[in-house]
Design a protein around this motif. Structure first.
Motif: not given
Length: 271
Positions: A95-103
């Motif tokens: 998800n983070l690789i796909d552009g979702m931020t940690k927030k």
């Protein structure tokens, strides 16, 4: 928000275990109606719940909210499993690789928790309304929709507990250990609150589990038969059943602490 919710709900529904637990949770809530058949014998007294007015408005809002809150562990299992699967299947990193931020990741979990709590509360409301309309001796609109603060207490208790599970799930990562940690936390609070070890009485209500439990005080001692048995036994305790603003604020504060702490854990970790 819709995008984040859609992602999370898809994860829950595509995971067979989460799907089964979720369905079981709502089936369990619907079984509140079976309480009408319950009977308890207390010496020469027999209590059949349906005859005691437990489905009378507005008492039913308190009673059913209190009973339904015991389904909370199922919700905890769903949340903890949801977090654990993020690590086990690598979806968090993806998800983070796909552009979702940690927030956004933390917010997606929070939104899902609020949605589950809202659906659960709506479910309890509908079941209680149907049972009340069938069994209640009172049908005035003003009485039917009074004392509904117990449903609100049920809702924020679920949200806070879910956020606690999110925090512990991220902290521990593995579902079995996370659930064990929650169990240990509960035991520790019980020791502090009830063991007489000298923990300040003024601080007991600030513990998260204890604060959540104080939102919904047991309603059974409101029943006339229970009060009669208590009087015969010499018990004259007068309980405060109200949902207090101070307790609500403590629970909401813990909700914020758990979500903020979850975000800080994710933010500092090298995922």
């Amino acid at each position: 928000m819709k995008r984040l919710l859609a992602i999370e709900l898809q994860k829950v529904w595509k995971n067979r275990s989460s799907r089964i637990i979720t369905i079981s949770y709502f089936v369990l809530l619907s079984m509140i109606a079976l309480i009408a058949t319950f009977k308890i014998s207390l010496g020469r007294f027999q209590i059949k719940f349906a005859d005691e007015g437990i489905f009378n408005f507005p008492f039913i809002w308190h009673f059913n909210s209190f009973i339904a809150i015991y389904g909370k562990p199922f919700l905890g299992i769903i949340i903890v499993s949801m977090i654990s699967n993020e690590y086990s299947y690598g979806t968090l990193k993806q998800n983070l690789i796909d552009g979702m931020t940690k927030k956004e990741f933390i917010l997606s979990k929070f939104y899902t928790s609020v949605l589950f709590a809202l659906v659960s509360t709506t479910f309890v409301f509908i079941v209680s309304l149907i049972l009340g309309l069938i069994y209640s001796s009172y049908n005035e609109i003003g009485i039917i929709f009074s004392e509904m603060e117990y449903l609100f207490a049920y809702f924020i208790s679920l949200v806070c507990f879910s956020c606690m599970c999110i925090f512990i799930g991220i902290l521990v990562k593995r579902s079995a250990f996370a659930l064990g940690f929650i169990g240990l936390w509960l035991i520790l609070e019980c020791i502090l609150v009830y063991s007489g070890l000298g923990f300040p009485k003024e601080l007991k209500g600030f513990l998260p589990m204890e604060a959540m439990s104080r939102l919904l005080i047991e309603p059974f001692t409101k029943l006339s038969t229970v009060r009669t048995v208590g009087q015969l036994a010499g018990v004259k305790e007068v309980r405060d059943y109200a949902v207090h603003f101070s307790t609500v604020m403590i629970v909401l504060a813990w909700t914020a602490v758990f979500i903020f702490s979850s975000y800080k854990l994710i933010e500092k970790r090298d995922l």
